[in-house]
Write a protein that holds these residues in place. Structure first.
Motif, PDB file in Angstrom:
ATOM      1  N   LYS A  93       0.858  -1.162  -0.008  1.00  0.00           N
ATOM      2  CA  LYS A  93      -0.067   0.232  -0.095  1.00  0.00           C
ATOM      3  C   LYS A  93       0.887   1.261  -0.097  1.00  0.00           C
ATOM      4  CE  LYS A  93      -4.169  -1.402   0.044  1.00  0.00           C
ATOM      5  NZ  LYS A  93      -5.038  -1.255  -1.230  1.00  0.00           N
ATOM      6  N   LEU A  94       1.965   1.197   0.952  1.00  0.00           N
ATOM      7  CA  LEU A  94       2.925   2.347   0.729  1.00  0.00           C
ATOM      8  C   LEU A  94       3.352   2.557  -0.264  1.00  0.00           C
ATOM      9  CD1 LEU A  94       4.267   2.107   4.632  1.00  0.00           C
ATOM     10  CD2 LEU A  94       2.365   3.591   3.728  1.00  0.00           C
ATOM     11  N   ILE A  95       3.917   1.499  -1.239  1.00  0.00           N
ATOM     12  CA  ILE A  95       4.506   1.683  -2.429  1.00  0.00           C
ATOM     13  C   ILE A  95       3.480   2.238  -3.375  1.00  0.00           C
ATOM     14  CG2 ILE A  95       5.450   0.494  -4.393  1.00  0.00           C
ATOM     15  CD1 ILE A  95       6.817  -1.486  -2.610  1.00  0.00           C
ATOM     16  N   LYS A  96       2.368   2.100  -3.340  1.00  0.00           N
ATOM     17  CA  LYS A  96       1.268   2.412  -4.386  1.00  0.00           C
ATOM     18  C   LYS A  96       1.068   4.002  -3.961  1.00  0.00           C
ATOM     19  CE  LYS A  96      -3.441   2.053  -5.336  1.00  0.00           C
ATOM     20  NZ  LYS A  96      -5.029   1.335  -4.970  1.00  0.00           N
ATOM     21  N   PHE A  97       1.067   4.317  -2.770  1.00  0.00           N
ATOM     22  CA  PHE A  97       0.935   5.714  -2.326  1.00  0.00           C
ATOM     23  C   PHE A  97       1.861   6.510  -2.906  1.00  0.00           C
ATOM     24  CE2 PHE A  97       2.174   8.944   0.786  1.00  0.00           C
ATOM     25  CZ  PHE A  97       1.042   9.532   0.789  1.00  0.00           C
ATOM     26  N   ALA A  98       3.090   5.911  -2.470  1.00  0.00           N
ATOM     27  CA  ALA A  98       4.329   6.938  -2.863  1.00  0.00           C
ATOM     28  C   ALA A  98       4.524   7.097  -4.528  1.00  0.00           C
ATOM     29  CB  ALA A  98       5.740   6.374  -2.708  1.00  0.00           C
ATOM     30  N   LYS A  99       3.984   5.960  -5.439  1.00  0.00           N
ATOM     31  CA  LYS A  99       3.958   6.284  -6.666  1.00  0.00           C
ATOM     32  C   LYS A  99       3.182   7.263  -7.176  1.00  0.00           C
ATOM     33  CE  LYS A  99       5.163   1.759  -8.743  1.00  0.00           C
ATOM     34  NZ  LYS A  99       4.649   0.470  -9.139  1.00  0.00           N
ATOM     35  N   ILE A 100       1.907   7.051  -6.636  1.00  0.00           N
ATOM     36  CA  ILE A 100       0.675   8.146  -7.021  1.00  0.00           C
ATOM     37  C   ILE A 100       0.985   9.519  -6.510  1.00  0.00           C
ATOM     38  CG2 ILE A 100      -1.768   8.715  -6.978  1.00  0.00           C
ATOM     39  CD1 ILE A 100      -2.263   5.832  -6.415  1.00  0.00           C
ATOM     40  N   PHE A 101       1.698   9.586  -5.230  1.00  0.00           N
ATOM     41  CA  PHE A 101       2.043  10.929  -4.862  1.00  0.00           C
ATOM     42  C   PHE A 101       3.166  11.537  -5.778  1.00  0.00           C
ATOM     43  CE2 PHE A 101       4.601  13.667  -2.077  1.00  0.00           C
ATOM     44  CZ  PHE A 101       3.621  14.563  -1.796  1.00  0.00           C
ATOM     45  N   SER A 102       4.232  10.886  -6.274  1.00  0.00           N
ATOM     46  CA  SER A 102       4.914  11.602  -6.785  1.00  0.00           C
ATOM     47  C   SER A 102       4.652  11.789  -8.191  1.00  0.00           C
ATOM     48  CB  SER A 102       6.579  10.657  -6.772  1.00  0.00           C
ATOM     49  OG  SER A 102       5.997   9.226  -7.026  1.00  0.00           O
ATOM     50  N   ILE A 103       3.877  10.795  -8.900  1.00  0.00           N
ATOM     51  CA  ILE A 103       3.444  11.333 -10.175  1.00  0.00           C
ATOM     52  C   ILE A 103       2.482  12.633 -10.338  1.00  0.00           C
ATOM     53  CG2 ILE A 103       2.125  10.370 -12.358  1.00  0.00           C
ATOM     54  CD1 ILE A 103       3.109   7.761 -11.567  1.00  0.00           C
ATOM     55  N   SER A 104       1.412  12.392  -9.280  1.00  0.00           N
ATOM     56  CA  SER A 104       0.429  13.661  -9.137  1.00  0.00           C
ATOM     57  C   SER A 104       1.231  14.863  -8.884  1.00  0.00           C
ATOM     58  CB  SER A 104      -0.655  13.247  -8.552  1.00  0.00           C
ATOM     59  OG  SER A 104      -0.349  12.678  -7.179  1.00  0.00           O
ATOM     60  N   THR A 105       2.119  14.689  -7.814  1.00  0.00           N
ATOM     61  CA  THR A 105       2.748  16.033  -7.561  1.00  0.00           C
ATOM     62  C   THR A 105       3.560  16.651  -8.867  1.00  0.00           C
ATOM     63  OG1 THR A 105       3.524  15.092  -5.448  1.00  0.00           O
ATOM     64  CG2 THR A 105       4.591  17.197  -6.022  1.00  0.00           C
ATOM     65  N   LEU A 106       4.140  15.939  -9.684  1.00  0.00           N
ATOM     66  CA  LEU A 106       4.662  16.554 -10.807  1.00  0.00           C
ATOM     67  C   LEU A 106       3.713  16.954 -11.691  1.00  0.00           C
ATOM     68  CD1 LEU A 106       7.594  13.693 -11.455  1.00  0.00           C
ATOM     69  CD2 LEU A 106       7.683  16.351 -10.831  1.00  0.00           C
ATOM     70  N   ALA A 107       2.644  16.155 -11.797  1.00  0.00           N
ATOM     71  CA  ALA A 107       1.316  16.688 -12.885  1.00  0.00           C
ATOM     72  C   ALA A 107       0.824  18.117 -12.644  1.00  0.00           C
ATOM     73  CB  ALA A 107       0.431  15.454 -12.816  1.00  0.00           C
ATOM     74  N   PHE A 108       0.400  17.957 -11.174  1.00  0.00           N
ATOM     75  CA  PHE A 108       0.034  19.328 -10.531  1.00  0.00           C
ATOM     76  C   PHE A 108       0.762  20.433 -10.832  1.00  0.00           C
ATOM     77  CE2 PHE A 108      -2.977  16.580  -7.897  1.00  0.00           C
ATOM     78  CZ  PHE A 108      -4.138  16.944  -8.647  1.00  0.00           C
ATOM     79  N   ILE A 109       2.098  20.094 -10.652  1.00  0.00           N
ATOM     80  CA  ILE A 109       3.365  21.108 -10.734  1.00  0.00           C
ATOM     81  C   ILE A 109       3.198  21.669 -12.131  1.00  0.00           C
ATOM     82  CG2 ILE A 109       5.872  21.745 -10.889  1.00  0.00           C
ATOM     83  CD1 ILE A 109       6.099  20.346  -8.394  1.00  0.00           C
ATOM     84  N   ALA A 110       3.031  20.776 -12.990  1.00  0.00           N
ATOM     85  CA  ALA A 110       3.272  21.175 -14.674  1.00  0.00           C
ATOM     86  C   ALA A 110       2.033  21.863 -14.866  1.00  0.00           C
ATOM     87  CB  ALA A 110       3.397  19.623 -15.249  1.00  0.00           C
ATOM     88  N   ILE A 111       0.718  21.287 -14.467  1.00  0.00           N
ATOM     89  CA  ILE A 111      -0.584  21.916 -14.933  1.00  0.00           C
ATOM     90  C   ILE A 111      -0.541  23.443 -14.434  1.00  0.00           C
ATOM     91  CG2 ILE A 111      -2.925  21.842 -14.699  1.00  0.00           C
ATOM     92  CD1 ILE A 111      -2.789  18.886 -14.455  1.00  0.00           C
ATOM     93  N   THR A 112      -0.188  23.801 -13.301  1.00  0.00           N
ATOM     94  CA  THR A 112      -0.333  25.020 -12.707  1.00  0.00           C
ATOM     95  C   THR A 112       0.796  25.886 -13.334  1.00  0.00           C
ATOM     96  OG1 THR A 112       0.752  23.995 -10.554  1.00  0.00           O
ATOM     97  CG2 THR A 112      -1.566  24.637 -10.420  1.00  0.00           C
ATOM     98  N   LEU A 113       1.986  25.503 -13.583  1.00  0.00           N
ATOM     99  CA  LEU A 113       3.062  26.375 -14.153  1.00  0.00           C
ATOM    100  C   LEU A 113       2.468  26.632 -15.628  1.00  0.00           C
ATOM    101  CD1 LEU A 113       6.733  24.774 -12.919  1.00  0.00           C
ATOM    102  CD2 LEU A 113       5.480  26.910 -12.473  1.00  0.00           C
TER     103      LEU A 113
END
Lengths: 318, 113
Positions: A93-113
């Motif tokens: 579960k923690l690996i799943k969380f870390a994966k989604i967190f890192s991908i979505s952080t990058l995606a949100f940064i890219a979208i807002t920038l």
């Protein structure tokens, strides 16, 4: 540090529906449960399989003449260290969380920038534009928060819909989840209208580059289209698959199915519900080959069972 | 010697599990029973605490799919079914093990009595 305990904060108790009335097995399950993250329903789902295993093994030993207490001791010892097993489940579960967190952080940064850039007046060099640094750093701070919310929900809150004992061959979504989807449909429809108006420099998106408005419009329309899925329902009869969608009803005789392939779209990766589409191909009695896309996800009751039964129908045509 | 044997069997475990599932869909305890029957004296290698994480890993790799069915004991029972990808992986692994077996047959086994 046992940070995962934060995810159990609102429902830390052992799920009572898992109690077996066999003390050694109950204590064993409780030891595993203490190592699991997530809300109670999720922990319960993670434990169902081991509970079933222990009870099945216990029944087998009792049937062969062992006493209940001795059998319980034996099956729990044989299963292995409960703490270690709980940690293995938690790590997944923690690996799943870390994966989604890192991908979505990058995606949100890219979208807002990207949005910040699209608002920038062209008469200045980019870094000298008023508010440039704010536009750069605010998303950097906000993005991990959005990502945290999203990855937390997808990893520690969302649970699979239970199989329905009354109608095992009927695949459907609960009414509550239909309302949630309706909310998304209304919200994204409004955003689509605003974005389309923005292309023509009208309304809230008038300062955005038309290409950005167009991208938002496409994204919103696709999200609306995708959220029709909760209104789909499927029935697997003895020899026919009946697919009911918002637009039509299709009947596919199982013997006519020639291939089933699983396809995952980009939007499936963000649903957290193991969404996928089965691409079904079948040959009609007139020899015509037809195709149908069957969207499935874990919020649908009996979805995974339908997939397995369709595979079986393809392997063993009657 | 026993430890080496265990290591080899553990390396084989994913192949053995997939092979069990070619005979039909099955649930965790059923798979364990089938493996115990096939492995005989070496059955102890298949610890339940190893088997379930392995099944979950194979499922994540889409070599298996799982589905839950209402069970008799109050909670649903989870069944596993091998996929086409799983069958093709099993074929590849079986061919690899066959090569190893053939190599041993041609070298060590023929040189020693």
């Amino acid at each position: 540090m046992r940070l995962f305990r934060v995810t159990r904060l609102f429902s830390p108790q052992f799920p009572q529906e898992l109690a077996t009335d066999i003390p050694a097995i109950d204590s064993y399950l409780q030891q595993i449960e203490q190592e699991l993250p997530g809300r109670k329903a999720l922990r319960c789902q993670m434990l169902e399989e081991v509970r079933d295993h222990l009870l099945e093994h216990h029944s087998q030993l009792v049937a062969s003449g062992e006493s209940s207490d001795l059998a319980a001791e034996q099956v729990t010892t044989q299963f292995g260290d409960p703490i270690q097993y709980g940690r293995t489940l938690r790590r997944d579960k923690l690996i799943k969380f870390a994966k989604i967190f890192s991908i979505s952080t990058l995606a949100f940064i890219a979208i807002t920038l990207f949005m910040g850039w699209s608002y920038t007046p062209t008469e200045y060099p980019l870094v000298e534009t008023p508010g440039f640094w704010t536009r750069l750093f605010v998303p950097m701070l906000n993005a991990p928060l959005f990502a945290l919310l999203m990855s937390y929900t997808m990893s520690f809150v969302v649970v699979k819909a239970k199989p329905d004992p009354k109608s095992a061959s009927h695949v459907y979504v609960d009414r509550k989840k239909k309302y949630a989807a309706l909310y998304i449909v209304l919200y994204m429809s409004a955003l689509a209208v605003i974005a389309i108006l923005g292309i023509f420099n009208i309304g809230m998106f008038r300062n955005m580059h038309p290409l950005v408005s167009a991208a938002f419009a496409i994204l919103s329309v696709l999200t609306v289209y995708w959220n029709r899925i909760p209104w789909n329902s499927y029935d697997l009869k003895d020899d026919t698959l009946i697919v009911r969608s918002v637009f039509r009803e299709t009947q596919i005789p199982l013997v006519q199915i020639i291939s089933i392939k699983v396809k995952r779209y980009w939007i499936d990766r963000f649903s957290g519900l193991d969404s996928r589409s089965l691409m079904i191909q079948w040959r009609t009695s007139t020899g015509q080959v037809q195709r149908l896309q069957l969207p499935l996800n874990d919020s649908m009751h009996n979805a995974d069972r339908l997939q397995a039964k369709l595979y079986s129908a393809l392997e063993h045509p009657q | 010697m026993k430890t080496d044997n265990e290591q080899i069997l553990k390396g084989l475990l994913d192949t053995l599990v997939l092979n069990v599932l070619t005979q039909g869909e099955n649930y965790g305890f059923g798979i364990r029973e089938a493996l115990h029957q096939q492995l005989g004296a070496d059955a102890d290698v298949v610890k339940e605490a190893t088997l379930y994480p392995l099944l979950h890993r194979l499922e994540r790799r889409e070599l298996l799919i799982s589905y839950r069915q209402p069970g008799e004991r109050g909670t649903p029972r989870k069944y596993y079914k091998i996929t086409d990808l799983g069958r093709s992986y099993l074929r590849t692994k079986t061919a690899e093990w066959r090569k190893v077996a053939s190599l041993l047959e041609r070298t060590i086994f023929t040189n020693k009595d």
